[in-house]
Design an enzyme around this catalytic site. Sequence first.
Site, PDB file in Angstrom:
ATOM      1  N   ASP A  65       0.846  -1.198   0.000  1.00 47.65           N
ATOM      2  CA  ASP A  65       0.000   0.000   0.000  1.00 47.65           C
ATOM      3  C   ASP A  65       0.875   1.239   0.000  1.00 47.65           C
ATOM      4  O   ASP A  65       1.998   1.206   0.519  1.00 47.65           O
ATOM      5  CB  ASP A  65      -0.843   0.066   1.273  1.00 47.65           C
ATOM      6  CG  ASP A  65      -2.088  -0.785   1.213  1.00 47.65           C
ATOM      7  OD1 ASP A  65      -2.890  -0.586   0.300  1.00 47.65           O
ATOM      8  OD2 ASP A  65      -2.232  -1.665   2.081  1.00 47.65           O
ATOM      9  N   TYR A  67       2.046   4.733   1.662  1.00 48.82           N
ATOM     10  CA  TYR A  67       2.063   5.182   3.047  1.00 48.82           C
ATOM     11  C   TYR A  67       0.803   6.011   3.325  1.00 48.82           C
ATOM     12  O   TYR A  67       0.451   6.892   2.534  1.00 48.82           O
ATOM     13  CB  TYR A  67       3.289   6.051   3.322  1.00 48.82           C
ATOM     14  CG  TYR A  67       4.619   5.347   3.202  1.00 48.82           C
ATOM     15  CD1 TYR A  67       4.940   4.260   4.018  1.00 48.82           C
ATOM     16  CD2 TYR A  67       5.584   5.788   2.294  1.00 48.82           C
ATOM     17  CE1 TYR A  67       6.184   3.640   3.928  1.00 48.82           C
ATOM     18  CE2 TYR A  67       6.823   5.170   2.200  1.00 48.82           C
ATOM     19  CZ  TYR A  67       7.112   4.099   3.014  1.00 48.82           C
ATOM     20  OH  TYR A  67       8.342   3.486   2.919  1.00 48.82           O
ATOM     21  N   PHE A  78       7.714   2.329  -1.151  1.00 48.50           N
ATOM     22  CA  PHE A  78       8.728   2.536  -0.109  1.00 48.50           C
ATOM     23  C   PHE A  78       9.340   3.933  -0.119  1.00 48.50           C
ATOM     24  O   PHE A  78      10.106   4.274   0.779  1.00 48.50           O
ATOM     25  CB  PHE A  78       9.834   1.473  -0.183  1.00 48.50           C
ATOM     26  CG  PHE A  78       9.340   0.078   0.053  1.00 48.50           C
ATOM     27  CD1 PHE A  78       9.028  -0.363   1.339  1.00 48.50           C
ATOM     28  CD2 PHE A  78       9.158  -0.796  -1.011  1.00 48.50           C
ATOM     29  CE1 PHE A  78       8.554  -1.653   1.553  1.00 48.50           C
ATOM     30  CE2 PHE A  78       8.682  -2.091  -0.802  1.00 48.50           C
ATOM     31  CZ  PHE A  78       8.386  -2.518   0.488  1.00 48.50           C
ATOM     32  N   HIS A 187       9.829  -9.162   4.964  1.00 43.22           N
ATOM     33  CA  HIS A 187       9.584  -7.740   4.715  1.00 43.22           C
ATOM     34  C   HIS A 187      10.517  -6.880   5.564  1.00 43.22           C
ATOM     35  O   HIS A 187      10.905  -7.281   6.666  1.00 43.22           O
ATOM     36  CB  HIS A 187       8.121  -7.427   5.052  1.00 43.22           C
ATOM     37  CG  HIS A 187       7.633  -6.127   4.537  1.00 43.22           C
ATOM     38  ND1 HIS A 187       7.805  -4.940   5.218  1.00 43.22           N
ATOM     39  CD2 HIS A 187       6.968  -5.810   3.394  1.00 43.22           C
ATOM     40  CE1 HIS A 187       7.274  -3.952   4.523  1.00 43.22           C
ATOM     41  NE2 HIS A 187       6.762  -4.448   3.408  1.00 43.22           N
TER      42      HIS A 187
END
Length: 225
Positions: A65, A67, A78, A187
């Site tokens: 998703d 942020y 990211f 992750h």
Amino acid sequence: MDVRIDPSWKTALAAEWDKDYFRQLTDFVRTRYATRQVFPPAGKIFAAFDSCPFDNVKVVILGQDPYPGFGQANGLSFSVNPGVELPRSLRNIYKELEDDLGCPPPPTGDLSAWARQGVLLLNATLTVDAGAPASHQNQGWETFTDAAIRRLAEERENLVFILWGAYAQRKGDFIDRSRHHVITSPHPSPLSASRGFFGSRPFSRTNVYLQSKGIAPIDWCGTAQ
């Protein structure tokens, strides 16, 4: 909404634009932007595709998703805009980058320099309500981004897919490992980074593979170009 997407991706994804799911998705997203605070800014929804044309892609880094915090999401997985405090996952990515390649801590969380070199920084879901992670999941974005990954996997050769975490790895299940190089690890979030993300050396491993195929490596240290 004024959105931008590179023409090469408009062509690559031409079959998706008129499908029922995408029309429904468009209605959902338009309504959301008209009635709520949604990230990233509307003009950046397709920034991953606009920043990295289809034929330029060398590497795919898949997020989940955008942020959901104010001013964070800029359309690249990211990544955050210059001046924005680094999210914890990105801090861990930078720590691994330093341990892997010796890159000094970058001055910004803006990863657009990676995108310009051929790194597709793609989230599975391209929009999110402010403060509400996963709020735009299961509305059609996943089908759309699956189509983008599938197009790359089927039409290109010798790409590197970096899949961090179980979600990304499930999304990449159909990638032909005989045609492409797939790098997996936990992750980089604080909850899982110590379980195998740290020490996974994805950046050097990517460049070793690219160079073995006669492809110019990524300058991972050049995040602030």
